[in-house]
Motif scaffolding. Structure first.
Motif, PDB file in Angstrom:
ATOM      1  N   ASP A  85       0.822  -1.214   0.000  1.00 29.56           N
ATOM      2  CA  ASP A  85       0.000   0.000   0.000  1.00 29.56           C
ATOM      3  C   ASP A  85       0.856   1.265   0.000  1.00 29.56           C
ATOM      4  N   LEU A  86       2.083   1.173  -0.536  1.00 31.14           N
ATOM      5  CA  LEU A  86       2.994   2.314  -0.490  1.00 31.14           C
ATOM      6  C   LEU A  86       2.429   3.519  -1.241  1.00 31.14           C
ATOM      7  N   LYS A  87       1.736   3.296  -2.344  1.00 27.88           N
ATOM      8  CA  LYS A  87       1.158   4.422  -3.083  1.00 27.88           C
ATOM      9  C   LYS A  87       0.145   5.175  -2.212  1.00 27.88           C
ATOM     10  N   LEU A  88      -0.682   4.450  -1.491  1.00 32.49           N
ATOM     11  CA  LEU A  88      -1.659   5.089  -0.606  1.00 32.49           C
ATOM     12  C   LEU A  88      -0.967   5.834   0.529  1.00 32.49           C
ATOM     13  N   ARG A  89       0.099   5.263   1.047  1.00 31.70           N
ATOM     14  CA  ARG A  89       0.831   5.923   2.133  1.00 31.70           C
ATOM     15  C   ARG A  89       1.473   7.219   1.643  1.00 31.70           C
ATOM     16  N   LEU A  90       2.041   7.175   0.435  1.00 31.40           N
ATOM     17  CA  LEU A  90       2.613   8.394  -0.125  1.00 31.40           C
ATOM     18  C   LEU A  90       1.533   9.462  -0.309  1.00 31.40           C
ATOM     19  N   ALA A  91       0.376   9.044  -0.799  1.00 31.48           N
ATOM     20  CA  ALA A  91      -0.730   9.991  -0.985  1.00 31.48           C
ATOM     21  C   ALA A  91      -1.157  10.603   0.349  1.00 31.48           C
ATOM     22  N   SER A  92      -1.158   9.800   1.399  1.00 32.55           N
ATOM     23  CA  SER A  92      -1.564  10.314   2.707  1.00 32.55           C
ATOM     24  C   SER A  92      -0.571  11.332   3.250  1.00 32.55           C
ATOM     25  N   HIS A  93       0.650  11.322   2.716  1.00 26.71           N
ATOM     26  CA  HIS A  93       1.672  12.299   3.111  1.00 26.71           C
ATOM     27  C   HIS A  93       1.732  13.475   2.123  1.00 26.71           C
ATOM     28  N   GLY A  94       0.769  13.550   1.222  1.00 26.68           N
ATOM     29  CA  GLY A  94       0.685  14.691   0.323  1.00 26.68           C
ATOM     30  C   GLY A  94       1.302  14.519  -1.039  1.00 26.68           C
ATOM     31  N   PHE A  95       1.817  13.327  -1.362  1.00 27.16           N
ATOM     32  CA  PHE A  95       2.378  13.099  -2.691  1.00 27.16           C
ATOM     33  C   PHE A  95       1.261  12.987  -3.727  1.00 27.16           C
ATOM     34  N   THR A  96       1.569  13.411  -4.936  1.00 26.40           N
ATOM     35  CA  THR A  96       0.630  13.309  -6.047  1.00 26.40           C
ATOM     36  C   THR A  96       1.194  12.330  -7.076  1.00 26.40           C
ATOM     37  N   ALA A  97       0.480  11.243  -7.313  1.00 33.30           N
ATOM     38  CA  ALA A  97       0.955  10.211  -8.237  1.00 33.30           C
ATOM     39  C   ALA A  97       0.646  10.589  -9.675  1.00 33.30           C
ATOM     40  N   GLY A  98       1.652  10.453 -10.536  1.00 32.04           N
ATOM     41  CA  GLY A  98       1.458  10.691 -11.958  1.00 32.04           C
ATOM     42  C   GLY A  98       0.932   9.460 -12.663  1.00 32.04           C
ATOM     43  N   ASP A  99       0.818   9.550 -13.968  1.00 35.00           N
ATOM     44  CA  ASP A  99       0.269   8.461 -14.774  1.00 35.00           C
ATOM     45  C   ASP A  99       1.163   7.225 -14.732  1.00 35.00           C
ATOM     46  N   ASP A 100       0.543   6.082 -15.013  1.00 37.04           N
ATOM     47  CA  ASP A 100       1.293   4.833 -15.101  1.00 37.04           C
ATOM     48  C   ASP A 100       2.325   4.911 -16.221  1.00 37.04           C
ATOM     49  N   GLU A 101       3.512   4.366 -15.951  1.00 39.09           N
ATOM     50  CA  GLU A 101       4.552   4.204 -16.957  1.00 39.09           C
ATOM     51  C   GLU A 101       4.946   2.729 -16.966  1.00 39.09           C
ATOM     52  N   ALA A 102       4.996   2.129 -18.133  1.00 41.78           N
ATOM     53  CA  ALA A 102       5.314   0.710 -18.245  1.00 41.78           C
ATOM     54  C   ALA A 102       6.828   0.536 -18.345  1.00 41.78           C
ATOM     55  N   VAL A 103       7.417  -0.089 -17.325  1.00 43.96           N
ATOM     56  CA  VAL A 103       8.850  -0.377 -17.345  1.00 43.96           C
ATOM     57  C   VAL A 103       9.042  -1.655 -18.149  1.00 43.96           C
ATOM     58  N   MET A 104       9.736  -1.550 -19.281  1.00 43.87           N
ATOM     59  CA  MET A 104       9.844  -2.666 -20.208  1.00 43.87           C
ATOM     60  C   MET A 104      11.297  -2.849 -20.620  1.00 43.87           C
ATOM     61  N   ALA A 105      11.625  -4.060 -21.040  1.00 42.56           N
ATOM     62  CA  ALA A 105      13.006  -4.341 -21.450  1.00 42.56           C
ATOM     63  C   ALA A 105      13.024  -5.322 -22.616  1.00 42.56           C
ATOM     64  N   LEU A 106      14.041  -5.180 -23.451  1.00 48.86           N
ATOM     65  CA  LEU A 106      14.237  -6.036 -24.624  1.00 48.86           C
ATOM     66  C   LEU A 106      15.598  -6.718 -24.517  1.00 48.86           C
ATOM     67  N   ASP A 107      15.613  -8.021 -24.754  1.00 52.18           N
ATOM     68  CA  ASP A 107      16.873  -8.765 -24.840  1.00 52.18           C
ATOM     69  C   ASP A 107      17.498  -8.473 -26.202  1.00 52.18           C
ATOM     70  N   LEU A 108      18.634  -7.789 -26.201  1.00 51.10           N
ATOM     71  CA  LEU A 108      19.260  -7.379 -27.463  1.00 51.10           C
ATOM     72  C   LEU A 108      19.875  -8.543 -28.228  1.00 51.10           C
ATOM     73  N   GLY A 109      19.917  -9.702 -27.601  1.00 53.61           N
ATOM     74  CA  GLY A 109      20.394 -10.885 -28.310  1.00 53.61           C
ATOM     75  C   GLY A 109      19.346 -11.513 -29.193  1.00 53.61           C
ATOM     76  N   ASN A 110      18.140 -10.965 -29.157  1.00 53.62           N
ATOM     77  CA  ASN A 110      17.039 -11.542 -29.928  1.00 53.62           C
ATOM     78  C   ASN A 110      16.207 -10.422 -30.553  1.00 53.62           C
ATOM     79  N   LEU A 111      16.824  -9.650 -31.445  1.00 48.09           N
ATOM     80  CA  LEU A 111      16.136  -8.520 -32.059  1.00 48.09           C
ATOM     81  C   LEU A 111      15.077  -8.996 -33.060  1.00 48.09           C
TER      82      LEU A 111
END
Length: 269
Positions: A85-111
């Protein structure tokens, strides 16, 4: 390598052992911070290892620490961070969450074929002042709200640390229409792609893919094993088609001090 193993490597090299351009790395207990060397720049928490028992106290501590420095900051939250629930805890301390970002990765050995192919689009690496001017022009049109701080960081890095970053521009009809960069950390197997933007009239022509292919080939030539991206909803389906795997969802959480200010986005695609 399965996705869980790739995520484990990502957490180690891109978070726990992270090394960001023009930032000072600070390890403080269960927190890893990146402090901008420019007071106008972007400081952030890149990794945390919290529990239900200590999360609120640590969050309070970070707010106090950055307040004393007089710096704005972001808490970069990942979907697998603890407590759950870290996102909720941050919000309770006044943080504002931005939009979702997808963390993605590509194996360069298989282009995939699209990234192996020689594209006919006019894609050039930035090597002089004119190229940098064209890169900046695309960014200014794509993100008119930016305050220019990150563009100065890019210019300084390309000049002073050319082995650390490359910038690319694609041209169509005689004008720059797509710009993107790639970062090469010294001690990570991940090269990371950032800031990809194609101007609206020139989308769906394969230009973004051509610039992606150029960066992937450069990463391979430099000996990197993976290519990573924090993908926006617009970029995600493009890179997904090219074999990038979803590792996590991240959210930029702005501290109360910076919630009403323009945030300099360092992971924008």
């Amino acid at each position: 390598m399965n996705t869980s193993e790739m995520l484990e490597l990502y957490d180690r090299y891109e978070r726990l052992e992270a090394d960001y351009i023009r930032c000072r790395r600070e390890k403080a207990g269960k927190i890893l911070r990146m402090i901008s060397l420019d007071p106008r720049g972007h400081s952030f928490v890149i990794h945390s290892d919290l529990s239900e028992d200590d999360a609120d106290a640590v969050i309070d501590g970070e707010l106090s620490y950055f307040s004393k420095l007089g710096l704005r900051f972001e808490w970069k939250l990942y979907s697998h961070d603890r407590p759950t629930d870290l996102k909720l805890r941050l919000a309770s301390h006044g943080f504002t969450a931005g939009d979702d970002e997808a963390v993605m990765a590509l194996d360069l050995g298989n282009l995939p074929p699209d990234l192996v192919a020689d594209h006919t689009h006019d894609v050039r690496k930035v090597v002089d002042a004119k190229g940098l001017e064209d890169y900046a022009a695309v960014n200014a049109e794509a993100w008119p709200g930016d305050n220019g701080i990150w563009m100065k960081v890019i210019a300084d890095t390309l000049r002073d640390e050319p082995d650390r970053m490359s910038a690319w521009v694609a041209y169509a009809e005689g004008k720059p229409v797509c710009a993107a960069r790639i970062d090469f950390p010294e001690r990570s197997p991940f090269a990371s792609i950032w800031g990809g933007a194609t101007l609206e009239p020139y989308r769906k022509r394969g230009i973004y893919t051509a610039v992606l292919a150029a960066r992937a080939k450069e990463a391979i030539a430099r000996g990197y094993r993976f290519l990573s991206i924090d993908a926006s909803p617009m970029s995600r389906p493009i890179v997904e088609r090219q074999g990038f795997r979803l590792l996590a969802i991240s959210n930029p959480c702005d501290s109360p001090e910076s919630a009403d200010s323009a945030r300099v986005a360092i992971l924008r695609n």
